[in-house]
Design a protein around this motif. Structure first.
Motif, PDB file in Angstrom:
ATOM      1  N   LEU A  69       0.814  -1.213   0.000  1.00 43.37           N
ATOM      2  CA  LEU A  69       0.000   0.000   0.000  1.00 43.37           C
ATOM      3  C   LEU A  69       0.849   1.266   0.000  1.00 43.37           C
ATOM      4  N   ARG A  71       3.313   2.065   2.071  1.00 43.75           N
ATOM      5  CA  ARG A  71       3.792   2.497   3.383  1.00 43.75           C
ATOM      6  C   ARG A  71       5.247   2.081   3.588  1.00 43.75           C
ATOM      7  N   LEU A  98      -0.393  -7.317   4.944  1.00 46.70           N
ATOM      8  CA  LEU A  98      -1.662  -6.602   5.009  1.00 46.70           C
ATOM      9  C   LEU A  98      -2.649  -7.319   5.919  1.00 46.70           C
ATOM     10  N   GLU A 102      -7.436  -4.869   4.480  1.00 49.83           N
ATOM     11  CA  GLU A 102      -6.612  -4.056   3.592  1.00 49.83           C
ATOM     12  C   GLU A 102      -6.357  -4.712   2.239  1.00 49.83           C
ATOM     13  N   ARG A 103      -6.719  -5.950   2.094  1.00 48.38           N
ATOM     14  CA  ARG A 103      -6.353  -6.710   0.904  1.00 48.38           C
ATOM     15  C   ARG A 103      -7.268  -6.346  -0.265  1.00 48.38           C
ATOM     16  N   ASP A 104      -6.680  -5.684  -1.242  1.00 47.15           N
ATOM     17  CA  ASP A 104      -7.423  -5.239  -2.423  1.00 47.15           C
ATOM     18  C   ASP A 104      -6.470  -5.210  -3.609  1.00 47.15           C
ATOM     19  N   ALA A 107      -5.720  -2.200  -5.879  1.00 48.66           N
ATOM     20  CA  ALA A 107      -4.984  -1.019  -5.420  1.00 48.66           C
ATOM     21  C   ALA A 107      -3.547  -1.294  -5.003  1.00 48.66           C
ATOM     22  N   THR A 108      -3.195  -2.541  -4.722  1.00 49.26           N
ATOM     23  CA  THR A 108      -1.855  -2.841  -4.207  1.00 49.26           C
ATOM     24  C   THR A 108      -0.800  -2.732  -5.301  1.00 49.26           C
ATOM     25  N   THR A 137      -0.332  -8.465  -4.647  1.00 53.81           N
ATOM     26  CA  THR A 137      -0.490  -7.565  -5.788  1.00 53.81           C
ATOM     27  C   THR A 137      -1.078  -8.262  -7.002  1.00 53.81           C
ATOM     28  N   TYR A 162      -1.185   3.764  -8.248  1.00 54.09           N
ATOM     29  CA  TYR A 162      -0.877   2.382  -7.887  1.00 54.09           C
ATOM     30  C   TYR A 162      -2.038   1.450  -8.241  1.00 54.09           C
ATOM     31  N   GLY A 163      -1.698   0.179  -8.455  1.00 50.79           N
ATOM     32  CA  GLY A 163      -2.708  -0.871  -8.507  1.00 50.79           C
ATOM     33  C   GLY A 163      -3.038  -1.377  -9.889  1.00 50.79           C
TER      34      GLY A 163
END
Length: 381
Positions: A69, A71, A98, A102-104, A107-108, A137, A162-163
């Protein structure tokens, strides 16, 4: 009796060395005079750098990176005497980094992995081996490419966010890869292509938080990105979306192929590094394992590589796993003599699952003792 213990990690609970140590402790409770050869393995996923560092030595260099993400996170590269650098995608892109909410995969990003590769290049490596597996990802390595100097752009010439979902709008590329002529290798744990029914989005997207609509969106976005890479990135091979290994780590394998790199079997690479063939030639029984022994296990992962090599030598091979869902006939065809599940060992159902997750080392020690009782000629009577 000579026994080879060569497991993979049990993802989320134990590292490969911890798995091997637990099984060895149980075996020695029953047959302490047997010779145990301990060779922990990895297939490109989490633990790849640790296993290679133990086998090859070298110098580990800390690298500041980012997580899926964006970070701040900590990574490292392993530099060996022959000028090779080893990096691990799971350090930057790992699903374990994650929390479930948060797991998507829309977007990762794989940007953090690109920072690891760039650090290896800056350190003067002539060859960079990237372990691929366990990722959160599904961006086809777009983030990694950005960190290496190749930025995906939309039709207005603006950099994409991102993503993987953002790649639905990709229209071109900006920049050139800053690789200084390094030999780039993807150590893959799967042979899936980037696109289609067996591709990154369809097979692995749901494990990373994608629903059916997300999967369709992501597969379409990655198809568009593959077309742009083939058109605009010099040296990118044709039919990128169909090449074996391109679907590894959310399509990062395809990005490495697009950069002129190649895919190698992760288990094959690690096996050579630790001298697995010599160990197999010197033992009477092989014990391997992983967290979940399922249909994916037989597609280039540790268990498949070990069981096949044991079968070719006429050696029995036993698999220990947190859960076992592979059918007996399919497992036997791959060279597996028998398979044992921690969930079943602890009684099955939800209770067994909870125990397997909370007490994996205890369960593996007990299974190690059980196997010694069944197989060892030196067992206590």
């Amino acid at each position: 009796m000579r026994v080879l213990l060569c497991p993979d990690k049990f993802a989320g609970t134990l590292s490969a060395p911890e798995v091997a140590a637990a099984v060895a402790a149980g075996w020695r409770e029953i047959a302490e005079s047997d010779e145990l050869l301990i060779r922990p393995l990895a297939d490109g996923g989490p633990g790849f750098v640790d296993v290679l560092a133990d086998a090859l030595g070298g110098h580990r260099v800390a690298v500041p990176i980012v997580d899926p993400l964006g970070r701040p996170a900590a990574g490292e590269i392993l530099l060996t005497a022959d000028g090779t650098a080893y990096v691990e995608s799971a350090q930057a892109c790992g699903l374990h980094l994650l929390a479930p909410p948060e797991r998507d995969p829309k977007a990762t990003t794989s940007f953090g992995l690109g920072l690891l590769v760039a650090a290896a290049v800056e350190r003067g490596a002539g060859r960079v081996v990237v372990g691929l597996g366990g990722s959160a990802t599904n961006d086809s390595g777009a983030g990694m490419l950005t960190a290496l100097g190749v930025t995906p752009l939309d039709a207005a010439g603006l950099a994409l966010p991102y993503g993987g979902a953002a790649l639905a709008a990709v229209a071109g590329l900006d920049g050139a890869p800053r690789l200084r002529g390094v030999d780039l290798v993807a150590a893959t744990d799967v042979d899936n292509p980037l696109l289609g029914l067996h591709g990154a989005s369809n097979v692995f997207g749901p494990q990373k938080g994608a629903d059916r609509a997300d999967v369709l969106l992501l597969d379409s976005a990655l198809e568009r990105f593959a077309m742009v890479l083939e058109r605009d990135l010099p040296g990118c091979p044709a039919s990128l979306g169909a090449l074996p290994g391109g679907g590894a780590a959310g399509g990062t394998g395809a990005a490495i192929l697009a950069l002129g790199g190649r895919c190698e079997s992760g288990i094959g690479l690690v096996s050579r590094a630790i001298g697995l063939d010599a160990a197999l030639d010197a033992v009477d029984l092989v014990i391997t394992g992983e967290g979940s022994f399922d249909h994916q296990s037989l597609r280039g992962k540790v268990v498949a590589g070990v069981a096949g090599a044991a079968r070719d030598r006429g050696l029995p091979c036993v698999v220990l796993a947190g859960q076992v869902s592979t059918g007996r006939r399919e497992a036997a065809a791959a060279g597996v003599t028998d398979a044992y599940s921690l969930v079943d060992h602890f009684g099955g159902d939800e209770h067994g699952l909870a125990e397997a997750l909370s007490r994996p080392a205890d369960g593996l020690r007990e299974l190690g003792a059980r196997l010694a009782g069944q197989w060892s000629r030196a067992r206590r009577v």
